[in-house]
Design an enzyme around this catalytic site. Sequence first.
Site, PDB file in Angstrom:
ATOM      1  N   GLY A  58       0.791  -1.226   0.000  1.00 22.84           N
ATOM      2  CA  GLY A  58       0.000   0.000   0.000  1.00 22.84           C
ATOM      3  C   GLY A  58       0.817   1.266   0.000  1.00 22.84           C
ATOM      4  O   GLY A  58       0.260   2.364   0.105  1.00 22.84           O
ATOM      5  N   SER A  59       2.139   1.148  -0.124  1.00 24.05           N
ATOM      6  CA  SER A  59       2.992   2.346  -0.102  1.00 24.05           C
ATOM      7  C   SER A  59       3.085   3.032  -1.459  1.00 24.05           C
ATOM      8  O   SER A  59       3.680   4.103  -1.568  1.00 24.05           O
ATOM      9  CB  SER A  59       4.400   1.980   0.393  1.00 24.05           C
ATOM     10  OG  SER A  59       5.015   1.040  -0.481  1.00 24.05           O
TER      11      SER A  59
ATOM     12  N   THR B  43       2.299   1.681  -8.297  1.00 25.53           N
ATOM     13  CA  THR B  43       1.723   2.872  -8.943  1.00 25.53           C
ATOM     14  C   THR B  43       2.827   3.772  -9.492  1.00 25.53           C
ATOM     15  O   THR B  43       2.776   4.221 -10.645  1.00 25.53           O
ATOM     16  CB  THR B  43       0.858   3.653  -7.941  1.00 25.53           C
ATOM     17  OG1 THR B  43      -0.225   2.821  -7.496  1.00 25.53           O
ATOM     18  CG2 THR B  43       0.283   4.908  -8.592  1.00 25.53           C
TER      19      THR B  43
ATOM     20  N   ARG C  77       4.045 -13.559  -9.079  1.00 20.09           N
ATOM     21  CA  ARG C  77       3.515 -14.692  -8.316  1.00 20.09           C
ATOM     22  C   ARG C  77       2.406 -15.432  -9.071  1.00 20.09           C
ATOM     23  O   ARG C  77       1.991 -16.511  -8.655  1.00 20.09           O
ATOM     24  CB  ARG C  77       3.010 -14.226  -6.947  1.00 20.09           C
ATOM     25  CG  ARG C  77       4.144 -14.028  -5.936  1.00 20.09           C
ATOM     26  CD  ARG C  77       3.602 -13.747  -4.550  1.00 20.09           C
ATOM     27  NE  ARG C  77       4.660 -13.630  -3.552  1.00 20.09           N
ATOM     28  CZ  ARG C  77       5.180 -14.640  -2.878  1.00 20.09           C
ATOM     29  NH1 ARG C  77       4.725 -15.873  -3.112  1.00 20.09           N
ATOM     30  NH2 ARG C  77       6.122 -14.460  -1.983  1.00 20.09           N
TER      31      ARG C  77
ATOM     32  N   ILE D 139       7.703  -5.953  -2.197  1.00 25.32           N
ATOM     33  CA  ILE D 139       7.827  -5.524  -0.798  1.00 25.32           C
ATOM     34  C   ILE D 139       9.245  -5.785  -0.315  1.00 25.32           C
ATOM     35  O   ILE D 139       9.861  -4.938   0.309  1.00 25.32           O
ATOM     36  CB  ILE D 139       6.809  -6.254   0.103  1.00 25.32           C
ATOM     37  CG1 ILE D 139       5.374  -5.801  -0.237  1.00 25.32           C
ATOM     38  CG2 ILE D 139       7.101  -5.976   1.585  1.00 25.32           C
ATOM     39  CD1 ILE D 139       4.296  -6.573   0.500  1.00 25.32           C
ATOM     40  N   SER D 140       9.762  -6.964  -0.603  1.00 23.62           N
ATOM     41  CA  SER D 140      11.148  -7.369  -0.255  1.00 23.62           C
ATOM     42  C   SER D 140      11.524  -6.878   1.139  1.00 23.62           C
ATOM     43  O   SER D 140      12.347  -5.971   1.267  1.00 23.62           O
ATOM     44  CB  SER D 140      12.137  -6.866  -1.310  1.00 23.62           C
ATOM     45  OG  SER D 140      11.940  -5.510  -1.639  1.00 23.62           O
TER      46      SER D 140
END
Length: 258
Positions: free
Chosen positions: A87-88, A92, A117, A157-158
């Site tokens: 969500g960061s 986008t 994935r 995300i890592s």
Amino acid sequence: MRSLRELARLATRASSLASRAPAGAPPAIASRTRVFTMSSPAAEEVDAYKVGDSTNIKWHEGSVDASTREKALNQKGCVLWFTGLSGSGKSTVAYTLEHALFQRGKIAQVLDGDNIRHGLNSNLGFSAADREENIRRIGEVGKLFADSGMITLISFISPYRADRQKVRERVGDGKFVEVYMKIPLAVCEERDPKGLYKAARAGKIKGFTGIDDPYEEPLNAEIVMEVAKEGGDGTLAPPEKMAAAIIDVLEKKGFLTA
């Protein structure tokens, strides 16, 4: 030397013997493939299914090097690694940047964590070991893209520093640009575009990054994107503005020319 007539007779006899083989007899060719190497004695077999353990695997250099590819594209291959909480805004901004680069005549490609994935990493879960393998695989793909001259935008995300560092080392420090979407957990949770934080808080998702699994912030990211007003209402800068700021960095680092 045997005559052609004698060779024909021997071939006919061999065919006749084969046709009289008893039912259920084992096939002449083993079901598991065996390969022989010229560097080994004929009796020394190498199991083709364990070829990854073979010392006969060698790196082959192509006849078109990276510099030639980059000159043809008038850009330098690199990996922009977007990391941050769910969500960061990683994807986008990455897709907005991809579009902006194409408008400038540059070749770029987004590799998004969710998309990967669905295919390449569809057999991986979210355990620490699977997450490590998830990042290792996409790091290898990113390196291949960068070596081809592509500006590669990877949005994962890592959460673990060690995994990101391994990719940096594999790609090469000069071609790796870490983009940290430094958006506070409270802002990401409020946005919650996929409803994942709500599900994690309800106990429906286990091991969710930021809730019951850690996110290890980058210590020296080349680019850091923050909310427009730190400590304020959590409003994010427009993705177009973030993409423009990243393009400025790419220009200064020389990735947009060759």
